[in-house]
Design an enzyme around this catalytic site. Structure first.
Site, PDB file in Angstrom:
ATOM      1  N   PRO A  32       0.834  -1.373   0.014  1.00  0.00           N
ATOM      2  CA  PRO A  32       0.015   0.069   0.149  1.00  0.00           C
ATOM      3  C   PRO A  32       0.751   1.140   0.073  1.00  0.00           C
ATOM      4  O   PRO A  32       1.926   1.232   0.534  1.00  0.00           O
ATOM      5  CB  PRO A  32      -0.725  -0.013   1.335  1.00  0.00           C
ATOM      6  N   ASP A  33       0.489   2.193  -0.812  1.00  0.00           N
ATOM      7  CA  ASP A  33       1.054   3.676  -0.575  1.00  0.00           C
ATOM      8  C   ASP A  33       0.543   4.342   0.630  1.00  0.00           C
ATOM      9  O   ASP A  33      -0.090   3.773   1.406  1.00  0.00           O
ATOM     10  CB  ASP A  33       0.720   4.311  -1.847  1.00  0.00           C
ATOM     11  N   PHE A  34       0.973   5.550   0.654  1.00  0.00           N
ATOM     12  CA  PHE A  34       0.488   6.449   2.191  1.00  0.00           C
ATOM     13  C   PHE A  34      -1.132   7.217   1.704  1.00  0.00           C
ATOM     14  O   PHE A  34      -1.655   7.291   2.652  1.00  0.00           O
ATOM     15  CB  PHE A  34       1.670   7.503   2.090  1.00  0.00           C
ATOM     16  N   ARG A  35      -0.936   7.823   0.544  1.00  0.00           N
ATOM     17  CA  ARG A  35      -2.111   8.807   0.291  1.00  0.00           C
ATOM     18  C   ARG A  35      -3.275   8.213  -0.366  1.00  0.00           C
ATOM     19  O   ARG A  35      -3.995   9.053  -0.682  1.00  0.00           O
ATOM     20  CB  ARG A  35      -1.563  10.026  -0.296  1.00  0.00           C
ATOM     21  N   ASN A 103      10.802   4.905  -2.674  1.00  0.00           N
ATOM     22  CA  ASN A 103      10.551   3.517  -2.125  1.00  0.00           C
ATOM     23  C   ASN A 103      11.639   2.895  -1.276  1.00  0.00           C
ATOM     24  O   ASN A 103      12.827   3.183  -1.840  1.00  0.00           O
ATOM     25  CB  ASN A 103       9.903   2.768  -2.994  1.00  0.00           C
ATOM     26  N   ASP A 105      11.578  -0.393  -0.714  1.00  0.00           N
ATOM     27  CA  ASP A 105      11.278  -1.855  -0.880  1.00  0.00           C
ATOM     28  C   ASP A 105      12.098  -2.632  -1.464  1.00  0.00           C
ATOM     29  O   ASP A 105      11.830  -4.103  -1.474  1.00  0.00           O
ATOM     30  CB  ASP A 105       9.670  -2.097  -1.305  1.00  0.00           C
ATOM     31  N   HIS A 120      15.069   7.444   0.266  1.00  0.00           N
ATOM     32  CA  HIS A 120      14.752   7.322   1.585  1.00  0.00           C
ATOM     33  C   HIS A 120      15.182   5.814   2.067  1.00  0.00           C
ATOM     34  O   HIS A 120      14.663   5.502   3.257  1.00  0.00           O
ATOM     35  CB  HIS A 120      13.186   7.228   1.577  1.00  0.00           C
TER      36      HIS A 120
HETATM   37  P1  NAD Z   1       2.079   8.721  -1.791  1.00  0.00           P
HETATM   38  O1  NAD Z   1       1.566   7.333  -0.901  1.00  0.00           O
HETATM   39  O2  NAD Z   1       2.252  10.053  -1.153  1.00  0.00           O
HETATM   40  O3  NAD Z   1       1.710   8.756  -3.051  1.00  0.00           O
HETATM   41  C1  NAD Z   1       1.409   7.606  -4.136  1.00  0.00           C
HETATM   42  C2  NAD Z   1       0.739   8.371  -5.236  1.00  0.00           C
HETATM   43  O4  NAD Z   1       0.830   7.260  -6.386  1.00  0.00           O
HETATM   44  C3  NAD Z   1      -0.724   8.874  -5.274  1.00  0.00           C
HETATM   45  O5  NAD Z   1      -0.953  10.149  -6.071  1.00  0.00           O
HETATM   46  C4  NAD Z   1      -1.346   7.632  -5.888  1.00  0.00           C
HETATM   47  O6  NAD Z   1      -2.470   8.071  -6.630  1.00  0.00           O
HETATM   48  C5  NAD Z   1      -0.658   7.148  -6.882  1.00  0.00           C
HETATM   49  N1  NAD Z   1      -0.675   5.618  -7.105  1.00  0.00           N
HETATM   50  C6  NAD Z   1      -0.800   4.644  -6.489  1.00  0.00           C
HETATM   51  N2  NAD Z   1      -0.906   3.523  -7.126  1.00  0.00           N
HETATM   52  C7  NAD Z   1      -0.582   3.827  -8.497  1.00  0.00           C
HETATM   53  C8  NAD Z   1      -0.359   3.028  -9.482  1.00  0.00           C
HETATM   54  N3  NAD Z   1      -0.611   1.582  -9.463  1.00  0.00           N
HETATM   55  N4  NAD Z   1      -0.079   3.627 -10.613  1.00  0.00           N
HETATM   56  C9  NAD Z   1       0.011   5.133 -10.751  1.00  0.00           C
HETATM   57  N5  NAD Z   1      -0.273   5.753  -9.671  1.00  0.00           N
HETATM   58  C10 NAD Z   1      -0.458   5.107  -8.427  1.00  0.00           C
HETATM   59  O7  NAD Z   1       3.564   8.222  -2.085  1.00  0.00           O
HETATM   60  P2  NAD Z   1       4.834   8.725  -2.266  1.00  0.00           P
HETATM   61  O8  NAD Z   1       4.673  10.319  -3.185  1.00  0.00           O
HETATM   62  O9  NAD Z   1       5.843   7.954  -2.770  1.00  0.00           O
HETATM   63  O10 NAD Z   1       5.465   9.307  -0.735  1.00  0.00           O
HETATM   64  C11 NAD Z   1       5.417   8.811   0.621  1.00  0.00           C
HETATM   65  C12 NAD Z   1       6.529   8.389   1.059  1.00  0.00           C
HETATM   66  O11 NAD Z   1       6.055   7.070   1.490  1.00  0.00           O
HETATM   67  C13 NAD Z   1       7.868   8.019   0.514  1.00  0.00           C
HETATM   68  O12 NAD Z   1       8.632   8.830   0.981  1.00  0.00           O
HETATM   69  C14 NAD Z   1       8.189   6.565   0.446  1.00  0.00           C
HETATM   70  O13 NAD Z   1       9.166   6.489   1.049  1.00  0.00           O
HETATM   71  C15 NAD Z   1       6.933   6.010   1.528  1.00  0.00           C
HETATM   72  N6  NAD Z   1       6.501   4.768   1.145  1.00  0.00           N
HETATM   73  C16 NAD Z   1       7.160   3.832   0.449  1.00  0.00           C
HETATM   74  C17 NAD Z   1       6.405   2.711   0.128  1.00  0.00           C
HETATM   75  C18 NAD Z   1       7.458   1.601  -0.594  1.00  0.00           C
HETATM   76  O14 NAD Z   1       8.446   1.611  -0.378  1.00  0.00           O
HETATM   77  N7  NAD Z   1       6.702   0.958  -1.557  1.00  0.00           N
HETATM   78  C19 NAD Z   1       5.195   2.231   0.359  1.00  0.00           C
HETATM   79  C20 NAD Z   1       4.754   3.203   1.042  1.00  0.00           C
HETATM   80  C21 NAD Z   1       5.113   4.510   1.586  1.00  0.00           C
END
Ligand code: NAD
Length: 241
Positions: A32-35, A103, A105, A120
């Site tokens: 999962p992402d954050f937002r 990311n 991961d 990060h």
């Molecule tokens: P964010 O959660 O703020 O934003 C994610 C964005 O990606 C959103 O705008 C969303 O609409 C979009 N999105 C989601 N799924 C998508 C897809 N399949 N295709 C296209 N767009 C998609 O994430 P961010 O901007 O990377 O910032 C959040 C922080 O969270 C970062 O600093 C990161 O280090 C950390 N984080 C990392 C992971 C990971 O390593 N996988 C996961 C969660 C958060």
């Protein structure tokens, strides 16, 4: 021209593409992402994720930090998806110079990308805060409470940049150098809400800024090409010639 055809044409004419991405690149791998609406910020914890993932919280509440971290940040069974794979293919084909990622991961490296700048940090590097010994993410996942060094018994900390911590200067400088020299900058799967990472886009001075995201971002108006969609689905449609 259709945006996807335009992107395919640009990609196949360049040998100097840089990709800058975020958590949205790994949602198609089940992380999962954050937002997003189903992202971590919409789930309920005793504290908001920014608080738990901050340096001061880590220092004061290591047990609670690790409870959240193991549950929500360690997805060790996740596999690279079509986005990671296509970016690795573009590098292999001599078209893409670097992946710059927010990311933690490690999925770009698992897909085969070589030049990956992790702004990060990474869950796959964990070190003893006293003797510096390195540990795997599996060691952290399997340990109880706060993971401890098996040699000196002191605390282990993931090499992940927490809120209130600075980014690694050398990595940041390298990212700036790639972005400022790029012919095409593809930005994808990031809300562009986390600074200083999001500010890196300002270093791009070319005329092929591509934005691929599921939802709108504050930088949409600056894009020369905007594709709204899932990044894995979009990138996998590019045929590299
Ligand atoms: P964010 O959660 O703020 O934003 C994610 C964005 O990606 C959103 O705008 C969303 O609409 C979009 N999105 C989601 N799924 C998508 C897809 N399949 N295709 C296209 N767009 C998609 O994430 P961010 O901007 O990377 O910032 C959040 C922080 O969270 C970062 O600093 C990161 O280090 C950390 N984080 C990392 C992971 C990971 O390593 N996988 C996961 C969660 C958060």
């Amino acid at each position: 021209m259709e945006p996807l055809n335009q992107l395919t044409e640009w990609v196949n004419q360049s040998r100097n593409i840089v990709f800058f991405g975020g958590a949205g690149v790994s949602t198609e791998s089940g992380i999962p992402d954050f937002r997003s609406v189903d992202g971590l910020y919409e789930q309920q914890y005793d504290y908001p994720p920014e608080t738990i993932l901050s340096r001061s919280f880590y220092v004061k509440n290591k047990s609670e930090f690790y409870r959240f971290y193991r549950n929500k940040m360690l997805y060790l069974k996740a596999k690279p998806n079509a986005a990671h794979n296509k970016l690795a293919e573009l590098e292999q084909a001599g078209r893409l110079k670097a992946v710059i990622t927010q990311n933690i991961d490690g999925l770009h490296q698992r897909a085969g990308s070589k030049e990956v700048l992790e702004l990060h940090g990474s869950v796959h590097r964990n070190y003893c805060m006293s003797c510096g010994k390195l540990f795997s993410a599996e060691y952290v996942l399997e340990s109880r409470d706060t993971p401890l060094c098996d040699e000196c018994g002191r605390d282990i900390k993931p090499d992940v940049v927490l809120y209130e911590e600075g980014l690694d200067t050398a990595t940041l400088q390298k990212a700036i150098s790639y972005i400022s020299g790029a012919e095409i900058l593809i930005v994808g799967g990031t809300s562009l809400a986390v600074y200083p990472a999001a500010g890196l886009i300002d270093y791009y001075h070319g005329s092929k800024l591509v934005l691929i995201n599921k939802t709108a971002t504050p930088m949409d108006s600056r894009a020369d090409l905007k594709i709204e969609g899932k990044i894995g689905e979009v990138l996998s449609q590019i045929t590299v010639s």
